[in-house]
Write an enzyme that holds these catalytic residues in place. Structure first.
Site, mmCIF file in Angstrom:
data_model
loop_
_atom_site.group_PDB
_atom_site.id
_atom_site.type_symbol
_atom_site.label_atom_id
_atom_site.label_comp_id
_atom_site.label_asym_id
_atom_site.label_seq_id
_atom_site.Cartn_x
_atom_site.Cartn_y
_atom_site.Cartn_z
ATOM 1 N N SER A 78 18.652 2.346 38.753
ATOM 2 C CA SER A 78 19.900 2.010 39.421
ATOM 3 C C SER A 78 19.603 1.065 40.475
ATOM 4 O O SER A 78 20.440 0.265 40.721
ATOM 5 C CB SER A 78 20.420 3.479 40.027
ATOM 6 O OG SER A 78 20.402 4.373 39.137
ATOM 7 N N HIS B 51 20.223 2.802 45.474
ATOM 8 C CA HIS B 51 21.454 1.833 45.327
ATOM 9 C C HIS B 51 21.653 0.898 46.428
ATOM 10 O O HIS B 51 21.719 -0.384 46.296
ATOM 11 C CB HIS B 51 22.668 2.589 45.343
ATOM 12 C CG HIS B 51 22.572 3.808 44.116
ATOM 13 N ND1 HIS B 51 23.671 4.763 43.922
ATOM 14 C CD2 HIS B 51 21.957 3.606 43.240
ATOM 15 C CE1 HIS B 51 23.535 5.088 42.778
ATOM 16 N NE2 HIS B 51 22.352 4.872 42.180
#
Lengths: 212, 323
Positions: B154, B206
């Site tokens: 991610s 993230h």
């Protein structure tokens, strides 16, 4: 010096010219040459293509000639010049220009008004219309709206390179994930994807804690 | 998948993930709550193949990869040698916690990331992908709760999303509906951030990946389109350069590369260099903090968890829990 790939008749008006191509004059718009002297001596006459009225040596092409000229029309053909014909260079001085400061009206004092070309030039202000400038960008008005939602605006996007890194990493990640599942232990055949998924789901979903 | 704890991603247990290389701080450096614990209240770790909360193994067994120095629980938090499995900043980019996790990530990777690589080329793509991923884990290592095991691409993919945002900003005037594009990206980020607050998802990947993608994107992407038009530069990333404003390629003529350039060109390159230096500095500072200073931030974990039930206690190493 001109390359000698053509020949001119000497002196006088000639009805026909041999077609020629002189690389020196292949790009008329990039040259700025003075208008030939127009005067009573030329008034009302036919003019021949190129050499006859210019100050040039025999055998040398006129600086006002152009590769775009249509040499097929003899001196007497003024009245049936085809409507789409190329502008006669001698009339305008050189292939792209009206001459220095001359305007269409000024440079045709002696011509009949019903020559079709007059209408054409009246509305077409740019006699360079057959000269293409490859580098000129289109005006900005066309720019907006080229890139739709979800597309990349990057110049170079949409090229068909093969995305090696993405493919390689995706394969590695899938393989690692399978190894994780195997290491986690599964009773059934680890190579059978369907039973794998079923096994995972049953292990996880049966034990779902109840949320209140 | 449910033992010893339910994995919402439908995947292997945390212990298996740790054993296979997930980012897990106890295998990477000394932790005050672990090495600083005393022998009467030691911190216990579950075995990699544990299915119950009582299968205890030494830290070294859990970490795998040849093991780490086991904590001796003498109260000295600065035990030497310390665990140092630095590769746990890199390997988790290729691991995923479950089917849902890998499903979403591969979907994003095979659409958005694939197009981006086609646009900017494999080398730049690789650089951004790896840097963003690693930086996401470095941030997580510094500020996420120490007992959290983190995996996933991610961070890398968020770096690539940052590139799409930069691309949007650079070509704003050429877009048919730039605001709609921007809304898509913002929506994507918001959803991912909110999901990252759920237990088991590491928002630091993230956040860190996105920030690194933005910064690296400024360095490696071409200049904004408006700038390129003003500088009349070539238009491709390919080796054959077009346009009248471009000089010779750098490697063919290093000095000539800088000759005759306009002020705006210099300005943009100075910005690029400044951002690159910033990236290096931040990396160094965070790594130093991870290995040496180890200053913690009590509220930072709330960037990755919601204070509901005991969600924010996940990963906090407390004794005498068997983790």
């Amino acid at each position: 010096m001109a390359s000698g790939a053509y020949s001119y008749g000497g002196g006088g008006n000639h009805a026909q010219q041999q077609p020629y191509y002189d690389p020196e004059f292949a790009h008329p718009s990039s040259q700025s040459t003075p208008a030939p002297p127009y005067g009573a001596s030329q008034g009302g006459h036919e003019y021949s293509h190129g050499s006859a009225q210019k100050h040039n040596q025999p055998g040398r092409p006129s600086p006002f000639d152009s590769v775009f000229d249509d040499n097929a029309y003899p001196s007497g053909s003024r009245h049936n010049t085809p409507g789409g014909g190329t502008p006669q260079p001698g009339y305008y001085g050189d292939t792209g220009y009206y001459g220095q400061g001359a305007s269409p009206a000024a440079s045709r004092p002696n011509l009949n008004d019903d020559i079709p070309l007059q209408d054409r030039t009246a509305k077409d202000g740019d006699m360079n219309d057959h000269v293409y400038d490859a580098n000129a960008p289109k005006p900005g008005g066309k720019r907006r709206g080229n890139i739709r939602v979800g597309e990349l605006g990057m110049i170079g996007a949409g090229t068909k390179r093969i995305p090696f890194v993405v493919y390689l990493f995706s394969v590695i990640q899938a393989a690692v994930f399978i190894a994780e599942i195997v290491k986690n232990g599964t009773p059934s055949n680890p190579l059978c994807a369907a039973s794998l998924v079923a096994d995972l789901l049953s292990r996880n979903l049966h034990g779902l804690p109840h949320h209140d | 998948m449910i033992k010893p704890q339910f994995n919402p991603m439908i995947g292997p247990s945390t212990q298996v993930l740790i054993n296979m290389g997930a980012r897990y701080a106890p295998c990477m450096h000394n932790i005050k709550a672990i090495q600083g614990a005393t022998a009467d209240r030691p911190i216990l770790f579950l075995c990699p193949n544990a299915t119950t909360n009582t299968a205890i193994c030494p830290l070294s067994t859990l970490c795998g990869f040849g093991g780490v120095p086991d904590p001796i629980f003498d109260g000295n938090a600065d035990q030497t040698p310390a665990p140092d499995q630095w590769f746990r900043f890199i390997i988790p980019i290729f691991m995923h916690a479950g089917i849902i996790h890998i499903g979403f990530n591969l979907l994003l990777q095979l659409t958005v990331a694939k197009e981006m690589e086609q646009a900017i080329g494999s080398i730049r793509f690789f650089l951004v992908y790896m840097s963003a991923g690693i930086f996401g884990f470095v941030m997580g290592g510094n500020w996420a709760a120490p007992g959290i095991a983190s995996t996933g691409a991610s961070g890398s993919l968020f770096g690539i999303i940052a590139l799409t945002l930069l691309d949007l900003l650079y070509s704003w005037s050429e877009r048919r509906s730039p605001v709609k594009d921007l809304m898509f990206i913002i929506l994507d980020m918001v959803i991912a951030f909110v999901l990252g607050l759920l237990p088991g998802l590491d928002n630091y990947s993230h956040i860190g990946g996105f920030l690194m993608g933005l910064a690296l994107g400024i360095c490696v992407l071409h200049s904004p389109n408006s700038l390129r038009r003003r500088l009349d530069e070539g238009s491709a990333y390919s080796a054959v350069h077009g346009g009248q404003g471009l000089g010779p390629p750098f490697f063919k003529d290093p000095i000539g590369f800088f000759k005759g350039r306009k002020p705006l060109w210099w300005a943009w390159w100075i910005i690029r260099v400044a951002v690159l230096i910033g990236i290096i500095v931040v990396f160094v500072v965070l790594l130093k903090n991870f290995y040496a200073d180890r200053s913690t931030c009590e509220w930072c974990k709330y960037l990755s968890c919601l204070p509901i039930k005991d969600w924010c206690d996940l990963g906090v190493i407390k004794d005498p829990n068997a983790h």
